[in-house]
Design an enzyme around this catalytic site. Structure first.
Site, PDB file in Angstrom:
ATOM      1  CD  GLU A   1      -9.630   4.583  -5.960  1.00 29.16           C
ATOM      2  OE1 GLU A   1     -10.463   3.771  -5.774  1.00 29.16           O
ATOM      3  OE2 GLU A   1      -8.492   4.356  -6.488  1.00 29.16           O
TER       4      GLU A   1
ATOM      5  CE  LYS B   1      -6.202  -3.675   2.297  1.00 31.42           C
ATOM      6  NZ  LYS B   1      -6.174  -3.990   0.836  1.00 31.42           N
TER       7      LYS B   1
ATOM      8  CG  ASN C   1      -8.990  -4.763  -4.625  1.00 34.53           C
ATOM      9  OD1 ASN C   1      -8.247  -3.832  -4.317  1.00 34.53           O
ATOM     10  ND2 ASN C   1      -8.763  -5.855  -3.924  1.00 34.53           N
TER      11      ASN C   1
ATOM     12  CD  GLU D   1      -8.259  -7.045  -0.208  1.00 37.83           C
ATOM     13  OE1 GLU D   1      -7.992  -5.810   0.510  1.00 37.83           O
ATOM     14  OE2 GLU D   1      -7.857  -7.503  -1.358  1.00 37.83           O
TER      15      GLU D   1
ATOM     16  CG  HIS E   1      -4.409   4.705  -7.993  1.00 40.27           C
ATOM     17  ND1 HIS E   1      -4.033   3.344  -8.534  1.00 40.27           N
ATOM     18  CD2 HIS E   1      -5.311   4.499  -7.256  1.00 40.27           C
ATOM     19  CE1 HIS E   1      -4.810   2.438  -7.814  1.00 40.27           C
ATOM     20  NE2 HIS E   1      -5.968   3.110  -7.207  1.00 40.27           N
TER      21      HIS E   1
ATOM     22  CG  HIS F   1      -8.028  -0.846  -7.984  1.00 41.34           C
ATOM     23  ND1 HIS F   1      -9.476  -0.342  -7.972  1.00 41.34           N
ATOM     24  CD2 HIS F   1      -7.377   0.045  -7.167  1.00 41.34           C
ATOM     25  CE1 HIS F   1      -9.209   0.851  -7.452  1.00 41.34           C
ATOM     26  NE2 HIS F   1      -8.168   1.088  -7.059  1.00 41.34           N
TER      27      HIS F   1
ATOM     28  NE  ARG G   1       8.110  -4.661  20.580  1.00 37.29           N
ATOM     29  CZ  ARG G   1       9.233  -4.432  21.249  1.00 37.29           C
ATOM     30  NH1 ARG G   1       9.094  -3.514  22.211  1.00 37.29           N
ATOM     31  NH2 ARG G   1      10.117  -4.910  21.068  1.00 37.29           N
TER      32      ARG G   1
ATOM     33  CG  HIS H   1      -2.981  -2.618  -9.321  1.00 41.38           C
ATOM     34  ND1 HIS H   1      -3.556  -3.573  -8.554  1.00 41.38           N
ATOM     35  CD2 HIS H   1      -2.973  -1.542  -8.913  1.00 41.38           C
ATOM     36  CE1 HIS H   1      -3.883  -2.874  -7.344  1.00 41.38           C
ATOM     37  NE2 HIS H   1      -3.704  -1.487  -7.436  1.00 41.38           N
TER      38      HIS H   1
ATOM     39  CE  LYS I   1     -10.956   1.285   2.324  1.00 42.66           C
ATOM     40  NZ  LYS I   1      -9.892   1.465   1.925  1.00 42.66           N
TER      41      LYS I   1
ATOM     42  NE  ARG J   1      -9.791  -3.573   2.879  1.00 40.69           N
ATOM     43  CZ  ARG J   1      -9.059  -2.530   4.050  1.00 40.69           C
ATOM     44  NH1 ARG J   1      -9.309  -3.065   5.187  1.00 40.69           N
ATOM     45  NH2 ARG J   1      -8.533  -1.656   3.917  1.00 40.69           N
TER      46      ARG J   1
END
Ligand SMILES: NC(=O)c1ccc[n+]([C@@H]2O[C@H](COP(=O)([O-])OP(=O)(O)OC[C@H]3O[C@@H](n4cnc5c(N)ncnc54)[C@H](O)[C@@H]3O)[C@@H](O)[C@H]2O)c1
Ligand SMILES: [Zn+2]
Length: 379
Positions: A189, A147, A249, A241, A269, A252, A125, A256, A231, A245
């Site tokens: 990026e 994340k 993207n 987010e 990517h 993106h 945990r 994607h 960032k 946040r």
């Protein structure tokens, strides 16, 4: 944790603030920095064969300082970013005696950070985690912000948790061994941060892109640090987010769709993000009056990180459908992050389908055409 180090960037998190230390050679003092976090019953480095071959010696020397450190290598390919890998890593930890007071150190690119971050969040945990990112993407993006997670057969990054590290050690030296395509893709990026938050960074990139592409130490360290600051600032203000946040993207939504349409095989990517940012710039011009000059500057800065794989021969409507299926979609509305002018960005859900499809259909040709003179002048 205290830090008297002026180069330490503090990131806020509901689960506890942490520092990102970014400078050339920081890994040589890793043991010292980790000791500040407290006592650990055992230390487990998690990395991949490839990364360990490239930077293992340097990392181990800096981290172990005479103490016993377990090194576990696992498959860090995107296809192995799965729950099965999480289970295998967790079982290795059990077998080597990791307990609640153990420390996990993730050494690698974004895949490693995401997988091991998720292991750290779930093992007993939650155990302490230090991130040692070794790609441009991991250094400027994935290692900061908490994340973590893995892919499911149904899609990318669908299963995970927010789990901040206790410390992030960013040493630009480890980028020397990064393959060219990974390195160049990661710069997309970095450009993104310039577009969404810092026109000065953007201008610095315009001036210094050749040096950065040649992996010049000073220029590279500067842009990595500035990217992390941005960032860190964004995720400190909106860890989960809920709104701000989202600006991370930028490019993106397009990226994607390109990645999904080509089954994640054609584009690295960053390359998809590079196309995505140029499209977002055009869409910005169409919908939020981004000045034409900014659009041209974005395209001119992004293109040299290529050569980018060609735009796929997929109908614009199909790409738009893929955008609609993206997990960032809320209440069925496709959201686009747009930059009304360099250094600013905002998420919009009011972009019409017609405008988006028009960019998807005509954008790529326009982008290529707008750069003809630039290509000629570069030979
Ligand atoms: N958590 C987040 O906020 C976040 C943000 C962006 C991306 N991501 C995730 O990150 C992943 C992409 O990460 P990435 O671009 O770092 O790619 P990656 O982790 O796949 O690494 C790219 C390749 O480079 C190798 N490599 C890494 N460091 C090296 C080094 N120093 N020398 C030589 N080889 C090295 C790796 O073994 C791998 O083969 C995706 O899964 C994406 O979903 C997560
Ligand atoms: Zn990205």
């Amino acid at each position: 944790m205290k830090s008297s180090n002026p180069q330490a960037l503090r990131v806020r998190s509901a689960a506890g603030d942490y520092f990102v230390l970014c400078r050339r050679g920081v890994l040589r003092q890793a043991a010292e920095q980790i000791a500040r976090l407290g006592e650990f019953s055992s230390v487990h480095i998690l990395s991949s064969r490839r990364v360990w071959r490239a930077v293992g010696k340097k990392v181990q020397r800096g981290i172990s300082m005479g103490r016993k450190v377990h090194v576990h290598l696992f498959d860090d390919s995107e296809t192995a970013k799965t729950l099965t890998t999480v289970e295998n890593v967790a079982r290795k930890l059990v077998r080597t005696g990791a307990d609640r007071k153990s420390l996990l150190i993730a050494v690698g690119g974004g895949v490693t950070g995401d997988v091991i971050g998720f292991v750290a969040a779930s093992y007993l945990r939650g155990v302490a985690l230090v991130q040692v990112p070794t790609t441009v993407v991991a250094q400027v993006d994935s290692a900061v912000g908490g994340k973590t997670g893995v892919n499911l057969p149904e899609g990318k990054n669908l299963f995970g948790a927010f789990y901040p590290p206790r410390l992030v050690l960013v040493d630009p030296e480890v980028l020397n061994t990064l393959p060219p395509r990974e390195f160049r893709g990661g710069l997309a990026e970095v450009i993104k941060y310039g577009v969404i938050a810092d026109s000065k960074l953007f201008a610095f990139l315009e001036k210094n892109m050749p040096a950065i592409l040649a992996r010049d130490n000073g220029a590279l360290e500067h842009v990595i640090r500035r990217s992390i600051e941005i960032k860190g600032d964004v995720v400190s203000r909106d860890e989960r987010e809920t709104s701000l946040r989202e600006i991370l993207n930028y490019g993106h939504t397009f990226a994607h769709a390109l990645e999904a349409a080509t089954h994640y095989r054609k584009f690295q990517h960053g390359e998809a993000v590079a196309w995505g940012m140029m499209c977002a710039a055009l869409l910005g011009h169409e919908t939020v009056k981004t000045p034409a000059d900014d659009v041209v500057r974005i395209i001119a800065l992004v293109r040299p990180i290529g050569p980018l794989p060609e735009w796929p021969t997929v109908p614009a409507e199909r790409l738009f459908d893929l955008m609609r299926a993206d997990k960032k979609t809320k209440f069925g509305k496709v959201r686009f992050v747009l930059s009304p002018r360099l250094g600013r960005a905002q998420s919009y859900d009011g972009v019409t389908e017609k405008a988006a499809i028009s960019v998807l259909r005509f954008g790529p040709r326009l982008i290529l055409k707008s750069l003809k003179p630039l290509r000629n002048s570069n030979g």
